[in-house]
Motif scaffolding. Structure first.
Motif, short mmCIF file in Angstrom:
data_model
loop_
_atom_site.label_atom_id
_atom_site.label_comp_id
_atom_site.label_asym_id
_atom_site.label_seq_id
_atom_site.Cartn_x
_atom_site.Cartn_y
_atom_site.Cartn_z
N LYS A 174 -3.51 3.88 -33.10
CA LYS A 174 -4.19 5.10 -32.63
C LYS A 174 -5.67 4.99 -32.95
O LYS A 174 -6.05 4.65 -34.07
CB LYS A 174 -3.60 6.33 -33.30
CG LYS A 174 -4.24 7.65 -32.82
CD LYS A 174 -3.87 8.81 -33.72
CE LYS A 174 -2.42 9.20 -33.59
NZ LYS A 174 -2.11 10.43 -34.38
N GLU A 202 -2.45 9.50 -25.35
CA GLU A 202 -3.78 10.12 -25.41
C GLU A 202 -3.61 11.61 -25.67
O GLU A 202 -2.70 12.24 -25.15
CB GLU A 202 -4.56 9.89 -24.11
CG GLU A 202 -5.99 10.39 -24.17
CD GLU A 202 -6.89 9.84 -23.07
OE1 GLU A 202 -8.10 10.11 -23.10
OE2 GLU A 202 -6.36 9.16 -22.16
N GLU A 209 -8.33 3.27 -37.26
CA GLU A 209 -7.80 4.62 -37.13
C GLU A 209 -8.52 5.55 -38.09
O GLU A 209 -8.70 5.27 -39.26
CB GLU A 209 -6.29 4.63 -37.45
CG GLU A 209 -5.67 6.00 -37.27
CD GLU A 209 -4.15 5.94 -37.35
OE1 GLU A 209 -3.54 6.99 -37.59
OE2 GLU A 209 -3.61 4.85 -37.18
N TYR A 252 -9.52 6.95 -32.75
CA TYR A 252 -10.19 8.24 -32.60
C TYR A 252 -11.46 8.07 -31.78
O TYR A 252 -12.41 7.41 -32.21
CB TYR A 252 -10.53 8.83 -33.97
CG TYR A 252 -9.35 9.44 -34.68
CD1 TYR A 252 -9.18 10.82 -34.71
CD2 TYR A 252 -8.39 8.64 -35.30
CE1 TYR A 252 -8.08 11.39 -35.34
CE2 TYR A 252 -7.29 9.20 -35.93
CZ TYR A 252 -7.14 10.57 -35.95
OH TYR A 252 -6.06 11.14 -36.58
N THR A 287 -7.85 11.39 -29.32
CA THR A 287 -7.26 10.13 -29.76
C THR A 287 -6.64 9.40 -28.58
O THR A 287 -6.25 10.01 -27.59
CB THR A 287 -6.17 10.37 -30.82
OG1 THR A 287 -5.10 11.13 -30.25
CG2 THR A 287 -6.73 11.10 -32.04
N LYS A 300 5.85 7.61 -26.42
CA LYS A 300 4.68 7.71 -27.29
C LYS A 300 3.64 8.63 -26.68
O LYS A 300 3.54 8.74 -25.45
CB LYS A 300 4.04 6.34 -27.52
CG LYS A 300 4.90 5.33 -28.29
CD LYS A 300 4.15 4.01 -28.43
CE LYS A 300 4.97 2.97 -29.17
NZ LYS A 300 5.09 3.28 -30.60
N ARG A 308 -4.23 5.59 -27.63
CA ARG A 308 -3.57 4.35 -28.03
C ARG A 308 -3.82 3.30 -26.95
O ARG A 308 -3.11 3.24 -25.96
CB ARG A 308 -2.07 4.56 -28.23
CG ARG A 308 -1.71 5.36 -29.47
CD ARG A 308 -0.20 5.41 -29.68
NE ARG A 308 0.15 6.21 -30.84
CZ ARG A 308 0.19 5.75 -32.08
NH1 ARG A 308 -0.07 4.47 -32.32
NH2 ARG A 308 0.53 6.54 -33.09
#
Length: 352
Positions: free
Chosen positions: A329, A257, A348, A331, A337, A254, A339
């Motif tokens: 996620k 950032e 999000e 912002y 962004t 994943k 996680r």
């Protein structure tokens, strides 16, 4: 300024509103004996024309699989879903994943419009053919069928990447080149067709510091000349700081950032990103101060429950939260962004 450079800059200005490449919810599954490995799990990023995006993370986090999925060269065991939208001149919303990986359309893009520098040039070049023969093959496939013209272009590219005595080197085999020269030859082959996007997978691995600096400087110089975008895959934050406009930090398949390079270095948010920053040696730092390390090891992403993959290694984990559900996620700003549940109180898309 050369005509080629002017044309590249004009094309960039005309299409500033649309990214050259957009990866959307990319997932790669591999069936193992003991379950399904989620090697890449919902990756999203976009690359603008002329931009350099760095994809950084530990070995095994899914960086190379992500980059190879773009041009459809992952092994057949990889079950890939999602979208890779390419802004092609004939179709501004061309989904590369929907194309036959062995079909004519993707082959016309692979090598011609999207080129790749592989991690180990000794294995990427065939030992059975000369360096010049292999560079010419790419040129004759995508630019011209004329042998003399293809050889002229190949010799020009070898000279452009700093290889002297091109006529002699053209007829030599890969084993006759040093590691740095093989890397330069691979860059010349990748750029021989003036691609719009260059994917560089650990382009300076196993090179000494001097050659590494030369290769990076060469890539930047050619990027300015041709106006191409670069996806730089690496685990070296020093290279990221020097080369990139934007950074995506990967962990366990994943992107945890993503931010502009200065923002990420001066204002990291994810505990994993912070750990990477603290493990970097710094010029002028006190010798008595030990570098920090991230304790533990990356878990195998096989049939993992919905939770934060960094949970077992994180000093800031929240019991009953981080190990209870998937991380959304968040912002931090319109370009930053992350996680992480430490920042997940904002929905999000909601900016700070």
């Amino acid at each position: 300024m050369t005509t080629q450079t002017q044309a590249a800059q004009a094309a960039q200005t005309d299409k500033d509103g649309q990214p050259l490449l957009s990866v959307q919810d990319l997932k790669i599954r591999i069936q193992m004996d003991n379950g399904v490995m989620h090697a890449v799990d919902g990756v999203d990023f976009a690359i603008k024309r002329g931009q350099t995006l760095g994809l950084v993370g530990e070995s095994g986090c899914g960086k190379s699989l992500t980059s190879r999925a773009i041009i459809g060269i992952n092994p057949k065991e990889c079950e890939t879903t999602g979208k890779v939208v390419y802004d092609d001149e004939s179709d501004s919303n061309l989904d590369l994943l929907a194309l036959d990986p062995k079909g004519k359309r993707i082959r016309s893009i692979r090598g011609r419009k999207i080129a790749m520098i592989f991690q180990e040039p000794m294995t990427a070049f065939s030992p059975m053919y000369t360096i010049g023969n292999q560079i010419m093959e790419a040129i004759r496939t995508h630019r011209t069928k004329n042998k003399k013209e293809a050889k002229k272009i190949a010799l020009e590219m070898l000279g452009k990447v700093g290889i002297s005595d091109q006529e002699k080197r053209f007829d030599q085999y890969p084993h006759e080149f040093s590691g740095g020269m093989r890397q330069r030859a691979m860059i010349s082959m990748a750029l021989s067709c003036n691609p719009e996007l260059l994917i560089a997978d650990e382009p300076t691995t196993a090179l000494d510091v001097t050659i590494q600096a030369q290769v990076l400087e060469l890539m930047q110089s050619l990027q300015r000349e041709f106006g191409m975008a670069i996806l730089l895959v690496t685990h070296d934050l020093g290279i990221i700081a020097e080369m990139c406009d934007e950074v995506a930090v990967m962990y366990l398949g994943k992107i945890v950032e993503q931010a502009p390079v200065k923002e990420l270095f001066y204002n990291p948010k994810h505990p994993y990103t912070k750990g990477l920053m603290k493990s970097m040696p710094r010029l002028g730092g006190e010798k008595s101060v030990r570098l920090e390390s991230i304790e533990g090891s990356v878990p195998m992403p096989i049939d993992m429950p919905p939770m934060c993959g960094f949970y077992d290694r994180c000093k800031d984990r929240i019991e009953g939260v981080c190990n209870a559900k998937a991380v959304p996620k968040t912002y931090i700003s319109d370009q930053h962004t992350v996680r992480c549940f430490l920042y997940a109180d904002r929905p999000e898309g909601e900016l700070s």
